[in-house]
Design a protein around this motif. Sequence first.
Motif, PDB file in Angstrom:
ATOM      1  N   GLU A   2      -5.895  21.940   4.971  1.00 52.23           N
ATOM      2  CA  GLU A   2      -6.671  20.734   4.741  1.00 52.23           C
ATOM      3  C   GLU A   2      -6.000  19.919   3.642  1.00 52.23           C
ATOM      4  N   VAL A   3      -5.842  18.633   3.898  1.00 49.71           N
ATOM      5  CA  VAL A   3      -5.159  17.734   2.973  1.00 49.71           C
ATOM      6  C   VAL A   3      -6.069  16.559   2.676  1.00 49.71           C
ATOM      7  N   ASN A   4      -6.288  16.287   1.388  1.00 46.16           N
ATOM      8  CA  ASN A   4      -7.026  15.100   0.992  1.00 46.16           C
ATOM      9  C   ASN A   4      -6.044  13.938   0.941  1.00 46.16           C
ATOM     10  N   CYS A   5      -6.386  12.848   1.597  1.00 50.34           N
ATOM     11  CA  CYS A   5      -5.514  11.687   1.689  1.00 50.34           C
ATOM     12  C   CYS A   5      -6.001  10.610   0.723  1.00 50.34           C
ATOM     13  N   TYR A   6      -5.057  10.067  -0.024  1.00 51.77           N
ATOM     14  CA  TYR A   6      -5.345   9.026  -1.026  1.00 51.77           C
ATOM     15  C   TYR A   6      -4.476   7.818  -0.725  1.00 51.77           C
ATOM     16  N   ALA A  22      -3.264  18.058  -8.929  1.00 48.52           N
ATOM     17  CA  ALA A  22      -2.573  16.928  -8.302  1.00 48.52           C
ATOM     18  C   ALA A  22      -3.559  15.821  -7.937  1.00 48.52           C
ATOM     19  N   GLN A  23      -4.758  16.187  -7.507  1.00 46.60           N
ATOM     20  CA  GLN A  23      -5.763  15.172  -7.176  1.00 46.60           C
ATOM     21  C   GLN A  23      -6.113  14.343  -8.405  1.00 46.60           C
ATOM     22  N   ARG A  24      -6.256  14.991  -9.556  1.00 49.55           N
ATOM     23  CA  ARG A  24      -6.534  14.258 -10.801  1.00 49.55           C
ATOM     24  C   ARG A  24      -5.356  13.359 -11.180  1.00 49.55           C
ATOM     25  N   ILE A  79       0.851  -1.185   0.000  1.00 51.95           N
ATOM     26  CA  ILE A  79       0.000   0.000   0.000  1.00 51.95           C
ATOM     27  C   ILE A  79       0.890   1.240   0.000  1.00 51.95           C
ATOM     28  N   LEU A  80       0.384   2.327  -0.562  1.00 48.03           N
ATOM     29  CA  LEU A  80       1.075   3.611  -0.524  1.00 48.03           C
ATOM     30  C   LEU A  80       0.034   4.693  -0.356  1.00 48.03           C
ATOM     31  N   ARG A  81       0.363   5.690   0.430  1.00 51.46           N
ATOM     32  CA  ARG A  81      -0.533   6.824   0.652  1.00 51.46           C
ATOM     33  C   ARG A  81       0.146   8.123   0.238  1.00 51.46           C
ATOM     34  N   VAL A  82      -0.673   9.078  -0.209  1.00 50.26           N
ATOM     35  CA  VAL A  82      -0.205  10.429  -0.531  1.00 50.26           C
ATOM     36  C   VAL A  82      -1.200  11.422   0.038  1.00 50.26           C
ATOM     37  N   GLY A  83      -0.707  12.596   0.388  1.00 51.56           N
ATOM     38  CA  GLY A  83      -1.560  13.692   0.822  1.00 51.56           C
ATOM     39  C   GLY A  83      -1.472  14.816  -0.190  1.00 51.56           C
ATOM     40  N   VAL A  84      -2.630  15.384  -0.533  1.00 49.59           N
ATOM     41  CA  VAL A  84      -2.695  16.447  -1.537  1.00 49.59           C
ATOM     42  C   VAL A  84      -3.478  17.611  -0.949  1.00 49.59           C
ATOM     43  N   LEU A  85      -2.921  18.814  -1.036  1.00 52.25           N
ATOM     44  CA  LEU A  85      -3.661  19.979  -0.547  1.00 52.25           C
ATOM     45  C   LEU A  85      -5.041  20.012  -1.186  1.00 52.25           C
ATOM     46  N   LYS A  86      -6.037  20.294  -0.371  1.00 55.27           N
ATOM     47  CA  LYS A  86      -7.431  20.210  -0.809  1.00 55.27           C
ATOM     48  C   LYS A  86      -7.707  21.055  -2.058  1.00 55.27           C
ATOM     49  N   GLU A  87      -7.034  22.187  -2.182  1.00 54.22           N
ATOM     50  CA  GLU A  87      -7.288  23.063  -3.330  1.00 54.22           C
ATOM     51  C   GLU A  87      -6.479  22.697  -4.567  1.00 54.22           C
ATOM     52  N   ASN A  88      -5.613  21.694  -4.488  1.00 51.77           N
ATOM     53  CA  ASN A  88      -4.768  21.318  -5.619  1.00 51.77           C
ATOM     54  C   ASN A  88      -5.471  20.244  -6.468  1.00 51.77           C
TER      55      ASN A  88
END
Length: 85
Positions: free
Chosen positions: A77-81, A55-57, A43-52
């Motif tokens: 706020e960071v969205n975690c994937y 990067a989320q795409r 497994i691997l996780r990344v955090g992406v700034l909510k407004e970015n």
Amino acid sequence: MNEKDQCPWLGLMIIHADYQGFGFGKQAYCKFEKELIEKGLSILRVGVLKENHHAQRFWSSLGFEYFKTAQSNHSNEVNCYEKKL
């Protein structure tokens, strides 16, 4: 490994704006992922700034799935994937 969740996280990946859109980010990530798999990680996780949204795409296109929103150490706020390898 992150001490809080015992999962590996990719802390930062930056491709200069002049070189975005040529596949260099995907190539770099795929090489990195291959090395993780060879080391037995699943497994691997990344955090992406909510407004970015760009990067989320990007991370979503590589198979990462959103699992939560969290606060960073700097109160962003960071969205975690995460992705199952």
